[in-house]
Write a protein that holds these residues in place. Structure first.
Motif, PDB file in Angstrom:
ATOM      1  N   GLN A 202       0.836  -1.209   0.000  1.00  0.00           N
ATOM      2  CA  GLN A 202       0.000   0.000   0.000  1.00  0.00           C
ATOM      3  C   GLN A 202       0.870   1.257   0.000  1.00  0.00           C
ATOM      4  O   GLN A 202       0.587   2.212  -0.730  1.00  0.00           O
ATOM      5  N   ALA A 203       1.900   1.278   0.833  1.00  0.00           N
ATOM      6  CA  ALA A 203       2.766   2.458   0.916  1.00  0.00           C
ATOM      7  C   ALA A 203       3.479   2.693  -0.404  1.00  0.00           C
ATOM      8  O   ALA A 203       3.530   3.822  -0.917  1.00  0.00           O
ATOM      9  N   HIS A 204       4.048   1.647  -0.978  1.00  0.00           N
ATOM     10  CA  HIS A 204       4.755   1.797  -2.252  1.00  0.00           C
ATOM     11  C   HIS A 204       3.801   2.198  -3.367  1.00  0.00           C
ATOM     12  O   HIS A 204       4.179   2.956  -4.272  1.00  0.00           O
ATOM     13  N   GLY A 205       2.563   1.712  -3.310  1.00  0.00           N
ATOM     14  CA  GLY A 205       1.568   2.112  -4.301  1.00  0.00           C
ATOM     15  C   GLY A 205       1.242   3.592  -4.250  1.00  0.00           C
ATOM     16  O   GLY A 205       0.797   4.171  -5.240  1.00  0.00           O
ATOM     17  N   SER A 206       1.467   4.206  -3.098  1.00  0.00           N
ATOM     18  CA  SER A 206       1.256   5.650  -2.934  1.00  0.00           C
ATOM     19  C   SER A 206       2.553   6.437  -3.081  1.00  0.00           C
ATOM     20  O   SER A 206       2.574   7.651  -2.833  1.00  0.00           O
ATOM     21  N   GLY A 207       3.629   5.763  -3.454  1.00  0.00           N
ATOM     22  CA  GLY A 207       4.907   6.443  -3.668  1.00  0.00           C
ATOM     23  C   GLY A 207       5.618   6.844  -2.401  1.00  0.00           C
ATOM     24  O   GLY A 207       6.470   7.750  -2.430  1.00  0.00           O
ATOM     25  N   LEU A 208       5.325   6.175  -1.288  1.00  0.00           N
ATOM     26  CA  LEU A 208       5.928   6.540  -0.015  1.00  0.00           C
ATOM     27  C   LEU A 208       7.000   5.543   0.410  1.00  0.00           C
ATOM     28  O   LEU A 208       6.909   4.344   0.123  1.00  0.00           O
ATOM     29  N   ARG A 209       7.994   6.041   1.093  1.00  0.00           N
ATOM     30  CA  ARG A 209       9.008   5.204   1.713  1.00  0.00           C
ATOM     31  C   ARG A 209       8.428   4.610   2.991  1.00  0.00           C
ATOM     32  O   ARG A 209       7.754   5.311   3.759  1.00  0.00           O
ATOM     33  N   VAL A 210       8.682   3.325   3.237  1.00  0.00           N
ATOM     34  CA  VAL A 210       8.137   2.684   4.430  1.00  0.00           C
ATOM     35  C   VAL A 210       9.279   2.043   5.214  1.00  0.00           C
ATOM     36  O   VAL A 210      10.077   1.269   4.682  1.00  0.00           O
ATOM     37  N   ILE A 211       9.371   2.436   6.479  1.00  0.00           N
ATOM     38  CA  ILE A 211      10.388   1.933   7.400  1.00  0.00           C
ATOM     39  C   ILE A 211       9.713   0.966   8.362  1.00  0.00           C
ATOM     40  O   ILE A 211       8.664   1.274   8.939  1.00  0.00           O
ATOM     41  N   GLY A 212      10.309  -0.198   8.544  1.00  0.00           N
ATOM     42  CA  GLY A 212       9.780  -1.164   9.489  1.00  0.00           C
ATOM     43  C   GLY A 212      10.565  -1.150  10.776  1.00  0.00           C
ATOM     44  O   GLY A 212      11.789  -0.946  10.779  1.00  0.00           O
ATOM     45  N   SER A 213       9.868  -1.378  11.877  1.00  0.00           N
ATOM     46  CA  SER A 213      10.530  -1.486  13.177  1.00  0.00           C
ATOM     47  C   SER A 213      10.376  -2.894  13.724  1.00  0.00           C
ATOM     48  O   SER A 213       9.329  -3.523  13.566  1.00  0.00           O
ATOM     49  N   THR A 214      11.414  -3.378  14.363  1.00  0.00           N
ATOM     50  CA  THR A 214      11.279  -4.602  15.144  1.00  0.00           C
ATOM     51  C   THR A 214      10.362  -4.334  16.338  1.00  0.00           C
ATOM     52  O   THR A 214      10.201  -3.197  16.789  1.00  0.00           O
ATOM     53  N   LEU A 215       9.740  -5.395  16.832  1.00  0.00           N
ATOM     54  CA  LEU A 215       8.875  -5.296  17.991  1.00  0.00           C
ATOM     55  C   LEU A 215       9.713  -5.054  19.241  1.00  0.00           C
ATOM     56  O   LEU A 215      10.806  -5.612  19.393  1.00  0.00           O
ATOM     57  N   LEU A 216       9.184  -4.247  20.149  1.00  0.00           N
ATOM     58  CA  LEU A 216       9.874  -4.006  21.408  1.00  0.00           C
ATOM     59  C   LEU A 216       9.837  -5.260  22.283  1.00  0.00           C
ATOM     60  O   LEU A 216       8.927  -6.094  22.153  1.00  0.00           O
TER      61      LEU A 216
END
Length: 378
Positions: free
Chosen positions: A288-302
């Motif tokens: 979804q993020a890439h389809g909107s042209g946005l960079r998406v950063i993932g975080s590991t779970l705390l």
């Protein structure tokens, strides 16, 4: 040339009893509600984004004002501005819909506080709201939208109502959305002090930062208390925000932890979610993020060791998920908050210096550490 940029946001939720007493189920009748928000971008003009996402009939707003905040429910003398919608002060927000106001000329500074006041001469019915604001919201009987003093606002709660965004006309449009659950929402931070990790990140980077957290939210399942699932609300709460270039995803602890939480009656029976299913949800968000042209950063779970979300399944699954986030290369970048906030003596647990006290949510110092770790990745 300036363009509209989201400077503050709150993710809408359906009316519910919520975690703490609130006014969402009773709504408002012949009353004025005053809400104070901290904008993360400045400009000479602003506009409001109002939501009736969970309303079953049109929301009739008699009038609204904006002003620069003073102390409590008071606002700066001479700063009150009436808000219009297509040139009119009164408006009906469609059922299940939202709308934006006309631009209002009110200069605001980055990290400044703006007061939004809504008056309802009629009866609203149950209210679309955001359950946990970590800030005071005020209510008065009658029409007090133009009051500079706060004396009439004698009722106080800690939720936001019908207000889902404040946008400013700004030259810079490189906003960041932090998307997640109660950790992003700010649970464990000092109420009224703007100490969420979104606040800390805005102070560190000077960029607009939007908080799209909902306490208890899940990636894969809807909940009456905890909002629509992340994959369903992602576009509305993150991708459609104007001026955004980056989205940070920190969510999944509740998907794997609610099945362990024996004392959590609000989401029972909770499904046992596998790492594979949760990773499928992350891949959906990334698409979804890439389809909107946005960079998406993932975080590991705390780390969640010792919390009410901890058990054999969540221990195994959280490790599998974190390994995938770190190594799969599916996100455009990764911030390893799981390691940044871990106790060196026991990596499955939050560092005691960062623990709010429930072994699940950070405190102010922990949220600051999260922001500092992310700032190095941006």
């Amino acid at each position: 040339m300036s363009e509209w940029t989201a400077a503050w946001a709150a993710s809408p939720q359906m009316p519910s009893t919520g975690f703490t007493p609130n006014w969402s189920q009773e709504g408002f009748s012949h009353q004025t509600v005053r809400q104070v928000v901290r904008v993360t971008a400045g400009g000479e003009r602003l506009r409001l984004r109002l939501t009736n996402a969970y309303g079953t009939s049109p929301l009739h707003l008699t009038g609204a004002t904006v002003a620069r905040a003073a102390r409590g429910a008071a606002v700066e003398e001479g700063s009150v501005r009436h808000v219009t919608f297509d040139g009119r002060r009164s408006v009906a927000v469609p059922a299940r819909g939202e709308l934006r106001s006309d631009p209002v000329r009110l200069p605001v500074e980055p990290l400044g506080q703006v007061t939004v006041t809504l008056h309802f001469a009629g009866t609203t019915g149950p209210s679309t709201f955001h359950a946990q604001a970590w800030a005071d919201t005020y209510r008065a009987d009658g029409d007090h939208r133009a009051d500079a003093a706060g004396a009439a606002f004698t009722a106080v709660t800690s939720s936001w109502y019908y207000l889902s965004g404040v946008e400013v006309a700004a030259a810079r449009a490189d906003g960041i959305v932090l998307f997640g659950d109660s950790i992003t929402d700010g649970f464990g931070s000092t109420p009224g002090a703007d100490r969420r990790w979104s606040d800390a990140l805005a102070g560190l980077t000077g960029r607009p930062v939007l908080n799209a957290g909902i306490g208890g939210n899940l990636v894969l399942n809807d909940s009456a208390w905890y909002g629509e699932r992340a994959t369903a609300r992602f576009r509305r709460d993150a991708l459609d925000q104007p001026g955004v270039s980056t989205v940070v995803v920190l969510e999944g602890l509740n998907d794997i932890g609610f099945s362990e939480a024996s004392d959590e009656p609000t989401y029972k029976p909770a499904p046992v979610v596998t790492a594979e299913r949760l990773i499928g949800g992350y891949r959906d968000l990334i698409r979804q993020a890439h389809g909107s042209g946005l960079r998406v950063i993932g975080s590991t779970l705390l780390p969640l060791g010792g919390s009410d979300h901890w058990g054999a399944h969540s221990a195994r699954t959280s490790r599998e998920i974190n390994e995938w986030v770190r190594t799969a290369g599916a996100f455009d970048a990764v911030v390893d908050l799981g390691r940044a906030l871990a106790d060196p003596a026991d990596p499955d647990r939050l560092h005691p210096a960062f623990d709010h006290g429930d072994r699940l949510h950070p405190n102010d110092k922990g949220y600051q550490a999260m922001a500092e770790a992310l700032a190095h990745v941006l």
